[in-house]
Design a protein around this motif. Structure first.
Motif, PDB file in Angstrom:
ATOM      1  N   LEU A   1       4.626  -0.482  -7.284  1.00  0.00           N
ATOM      2  CA  LEU A   1       3.434  -1.112  -6.547  1.00  0.00           C
ATOM      3  C   LEU A   1       1.946  -0.869  -7.309  1.00  0.00           C
ATOM      4  CD1 LEU A   1       4.127   0.768  -3.000  1.00  0.00           C
ATOM      5  CD2 LEU A   1       4.534  -1.822  -3.699  1.00  0.00           C
TER       6      LEU A   1
ATOM      7  N   ARG B   1       2.694  -8.133   0.006  1.00  0.00           N
ATOM      8  CA  ARG B   1       3.698  -7.564  -0.575  1.00  0.00           C
ATOM      9  C   ARG B   1       5.263  -8.038   0.155  1.00  0.00           C
ATOM     10  NH1 ARG B   1       1.412  -1.262  -0.165  1.00  0.00           N
ATOM     11  NH2 ARG B   1      -0.220  -1.316  -2.035  1.00  0.00           N
TER      12      ARG B   1
ATOM     13  N   SER C   1      -2.721  -6.436  -7.211  1.00  0.00           N
ATOM     14  CA  SER C   1      -2.288  -7.959  -6.893  1.00  0.00           C
ATOM     15  C   SER C   1      -2.327  -8.676  -7.946  1.00  0.00           C
ATOM     16  CB  SER C   1      -3.078  -8.723  -5.533  1.00  0.00           C
ATOM     17  OG  SER C   1      -2.935  -7.622  -4.504  1.00  0.00           O
TER      18      SER C   1
ATOM     19  N   TYR D   1      -2.354   2.336  -4.692  1.00  0.00           N
ATOM     20  CA  TYR D   1      -1.448   1.199  -4.840  1.00  0.00           C
ATOM     21  C   TYR D   1      -0.180   1.325  -3.917  1.00  0.00           C
ATOM     22  CZ  TYR D   1      -5.267  -0.531  -8.211  1.00  0.00           C
ATOM     23  OH  TYR D   1      -6.321  -0.549  -8.461  1.00  0.00           O
TER      24      TYR D   1
ATOM     25  N   SER E   1       3.872  -7.013  -5.526  1.00  0.00           N
ATOM     26  CA  SER E   1       2.306  -7.091  -5.107  1.00  0.00           C
ATOM     27  C   SER E   1       1.768  -8.397  -5.573  1.00  0.00           C
ATOM     28  CB  SER E   1       1.393  -6.014  -5.928  1.00  0.00           C
ATOM     29  OG  SER E   1       1.485  -6.196  -7.310  1.00  0.00           O
TER      30      SER E   1
ATOM     31  N   ASP F   1       0.768 -11.971  -5.471  1.00  0.00           N
ATOM     32  CA  ASP F   1      -0.404 -12.660  -4.331  1.00  0.00           C
ATOM     33  C   ASP F   1      -0.640 -14.042  -4.568  1.00  0.00           C
ATOM     34  OD1 ASP F   1      -2.204 -13.061  -2.331  1.00  0.00           O
ATOM     35  OD2 ASP F   1      -3.463 -11.249  -2.994  1.00  0.00           O
TER      36      ASP F   1
END
Length: 355
Positions: A76, A152, A79, A100, A131, A133
């Motif tokens: 994680l 996510r 983004s 995160y 992540s 995006d």
């Protein structure tokens, strides 16, 4: 090109070796559970996991000096847009950072990949992290201004399967609108608009529930629970991360067991099975609406897609939207190898991960 690939789960580590796109070796290492129980924080498992990986590769005759690159999942982190990234100090630091989402097992994979790269002088990459995006501002907007929806999802597998689906349709991925369902321990439903995932569901926060995560919940009841249950913030997070979803409905995290019990007349299992299908079909319709119902294909992937009855249960709701393509399981290991290979061959440029 010989590429070493890592993908870590909570109790096991997948390791594979590819020569170009061809798998030479693959193994799922099930680590000593007593050691993992003693060291629940992933970074504390560093020495155990690394030693087990080194032993598996050595036993099969692989030397680190022979690899052209190592590629892993990323944990994680911040983004980023879709693509292959070179592992650097910033992403290693972010994989450890609770801001995160806290360190995850696949973040530990990234850290071990980085250590191997430094020790043996080979490049290290990660591809399409959770992540990733590409959501539009419209999709991120909620009914309460201070809160935004966060991207996510199972980006690595969704991107790989979407490209495979596009090939089966006979058009470039970038020319198509697709809706995708990833059905595993966690689930996600996404809308691909000409090569970009513009909207999605995250079973930890919204959309359909998964095997142990709740999806969207009635807000008023959540507020009441937070104040009246006596549970701490940590306990609530744990409950909604591991003990919700299908598990809360019938006490198992295995959809095969749910189906078997349903066949034996278990009404709780039957409701869980059918509600799982119903909710994923419902949000497939929502993603089709995002694409203004101009959908070229719907694909269903993930481990649960191996279950023919579940695929049929979902399909009865959505078959009127677009043709359905089924790709059971996941091919994340090959996707990681091919992401690194595109960079090594000069077909794509490695992106820079920045703060």
């Amino acid at each position: 090109m010989k590429i070493l690939v890592f993908n870590f789960g909570s109790t096991s580590s997948k390791v594979a070796v590819y020569e170009d796109s061809n798998e030479l070796f693959a193994k799922t290492i099930n680590h000593d559970q007593s050691l993992l129980e003693e060291h629940k924080v992933p970074i504390e498992q560093y020495d155990v996991r690394k030693a087990d990986i080194f032993a598996a590769l050595d036993e099969n005759g692989f030397k680190f000096e022979d690899f052209d690159a190592v590629c892993s999942r990323a944990g994680l982190i911040r983004s980023v847009e879709s693509g292959t990234y070179r592992i650097n100090e910033q992403c290693v630091a972010d994989a450890k950072d609770f801001e995160y989402g806290g360190m995850q097992p696949h973040g530990l994979a990234l850290i071990i990949a980085d250590s191997i790269a430094k020790e043996y002088g080979i490049p290290a990459f990660f591809c399409d992290p959770v992540s990733t995006d590409e959501m539009t501002d419209l999709a991120k907007t909620t009914g309460y201004a201070p809160m935004k929806r966060i991207s996510r999802f199972h980006a690595l597998n969704h991107k790989a399967v979407a490209r495979q689906c596009a090939a089966d349709i006979g058009k470039p991925y970038e020319d198509l609108n697709l809706v995708g369902l990833h059905l595993g321990g966690g689930t996600s439903v996404v809308a691909h608009d000409h090569g970009r995932v513009v909207d999605l569901t995250d079973c930890s926060e919204d959309g359909p529930f998964s095997m142990d995560r709740p999806g969207a919940l009635p807000l008023a009841q959540v507020i009441e629970m937070c104040y009246e249950s006596g549970m701490s913030k940590k306990e609530l997070r744990t409950l909604f991360k591991r003990d919700a979803g299908v598990y809360s409905l019938c006490g198992t995290r295995d959809m095969r067991e749910v189906e078997a019990r349903m066949n034996e007349g278990d009404k709780d299992a039957e409701m869980a099975f059918k509600a799982f299908a119903y909710n994923h079909a419902k949000y497939t319709g929502a993603m089709a609406a995002v694409l203004k119902f101009k959908v070229d294909g719907i694909y269903i992937t993930g481990g649960i897609a191996n279950g023919k009855r579940m695929v049929e249960e979902i399909s009865q709701y959505i078959e009127g939207i677009a043709p359905i393509y089924v790709y059971p399981g996941e091919n994340e290991m090959q996707s990681l190898a091919e992401g690194a290979l595109r960079v090594l061959r000069g077909e794509a440029e490695a992106k820079e991960y920045k703060a």
